[in-house]
Design a protein around this motif. Sequence first.
Motif, PDB file in Angstrom:
ATOM      1  N   GLY A   1       0.924  -1.105   0.038  1.00 53.21           N
ATOM      2  CA  GLY A   1      -0.034   0.193  -0.006  1.00 53.21           C
ATOM      3  C   GLY A   1       0.853   1.254   0.093  1.00 53.21           C
ATOM      4  O   GLY A   1       2.061   1.181  -0.579  1.00 53.21           O
TER       5      GLY A   1
ATOM      6  N   LEU B   1      -5.151  -1.088  -1.206  1.00 56.09           N
ATOM      7  CA  LEU B   1      -4.816  -0.314  -2.594  1.00 56.09           C
ATOM      8  C   LEU B   1      -5.058  -0.879  -3.982  1.00 56.09           C
ATOM      9  O   LEU B   1      -4.667  -2.242  -4.104  1.00 56.09           O
TER      10      LEU B   1
ATOM     11  N   PHE C   1      -8.528   3.245  -2.811  1.00 56.86           N
ATOM     12  CA  PHE C   1      -8.650   2.107  -1.948  1.00 56.86           C
ATOM     13  C   PHE C   1      -9.975   1.682  -1.712  1.00 56.86           C
ATOM     14  O   PHE C   1     -10.752   2.462  -1.949  1.00 56.86           O
TER      15      PHE C   1
ATOM     16  N   SER D   1     -12.394  -1.042   0.727  1.00 61.34           N
ATOM     17  CA  SER D   1     -12.660  -1.864   1.944  1.00 61.34           C
ATOM     18  C   SER D   1     -13.908  -2.623   1.932  1.00 61.34           C
ATOM     19  O   SER D   1     -14.869  -1.870   1.579  1.00 61.34           O
TER      20      SER D   1
ATOM     21  N   VAL E   1      -7.252  -0.211   4.480  1.00 60.17           N
ATOM     22  CA  VAL E   1      -7.965  -0.073   3.172  1.00 60.17           C
ATOM     23  C   VAL E   1      -7.145  -0.746   2.395  1.00 60.17           C
ATOM     24  O   VAL E   1      -5.847  -0.677   2.428  1.00 60.17           O
TER      25      VAL E   1
ATOM     26  N   SER F   1      -1.774   2.622   4.724  1.00 59.81           N
ATOM     27  CA  SER F   1      -2.900   2.477   4.100  1.00 59.81           C
ATOM     28  C   SER F   1      -3.830   1.064   4.652  1.00 59.81           C
ATOM     29  O   SER F   1      -4.914   1.149   4.946  1.00 59.81           O
ATOM     30  N   TYR F   2      -2.963   0.023   4.667  1.00 58.90           N
ATOM     31  CA  TYR F   2      -3.445  -1.259   4.965  1.00 58.90           C
ATOM     32  C   TYR F   2      -3.274  -1.409   6.577  1.00 58.90           C
ATOM     33  O   TYR F   2      -4.489  -1.737   7.052  1.00 58.90           O
TER      34      TYR F   2
END
Length: 211
Positions: free
Chosen positions: A6, A28, A72, A74, A26, A20-21
């Motif tokens: 990410g 990418l 992103f 989720s 979330v 980000s992860y």
Amino acid sequence: MKISDGVKFTSINSSVTKHSYTDFGVILTEQNIGIPPPKTYTVDIEGMDGNLDLSESFGEVKYNNRTLKFTFESIEKITDWQARMKDISSFLHGQKMKISIWSDPDFYYIGRCSIDEYNSSGRLGKIVISCDCEPFKYKQNITTFSLVVGDNIVNNSRMTVFADLMNESEITINAKTYSAGTHLRTIKLICGANKLISSGDATLTFQEGEI
């Protein structure tokens, strides 16, 4: 790309880093790394074929900012997604960040982030983040070069830089004399091989940058 790959955002103001992860949870799904447009300047002169190109009138071509865009996604309950969006927007939106991406780990970008879009449909949450970044990407590690007596060849990347000089005694480099001490942003290094003729030992440190 693995799910855990990410983007890492580090706040310029607070130095806090979020991934980000691992921090935002979330995934990418898309990234677009823009190329900085060159700043060109031409003059239309009457009676002359074509235009007069003055783009390098300052010695080298300059560049505009570049845009980085990340998407992103989720999969979680809508209520959880709203809470997650609050965390992301509070940290990123409108803030200046150091940005590191999984596919180019040796470099980072500097830019201001904004959330372009976020929505949820059923169990799918989506967020699009744009970053208005400086033209050059920077090496993660500062470059150090040890000058010795005589001829030195210092290689530098694409971005012209002014290196810091640290010398324990008075020294002359390319016919210019420097007193003992630390001299910030004093030695100009252009792209490629730079020849420096030194009267003594010293250390150069500089931040390299690429397009």
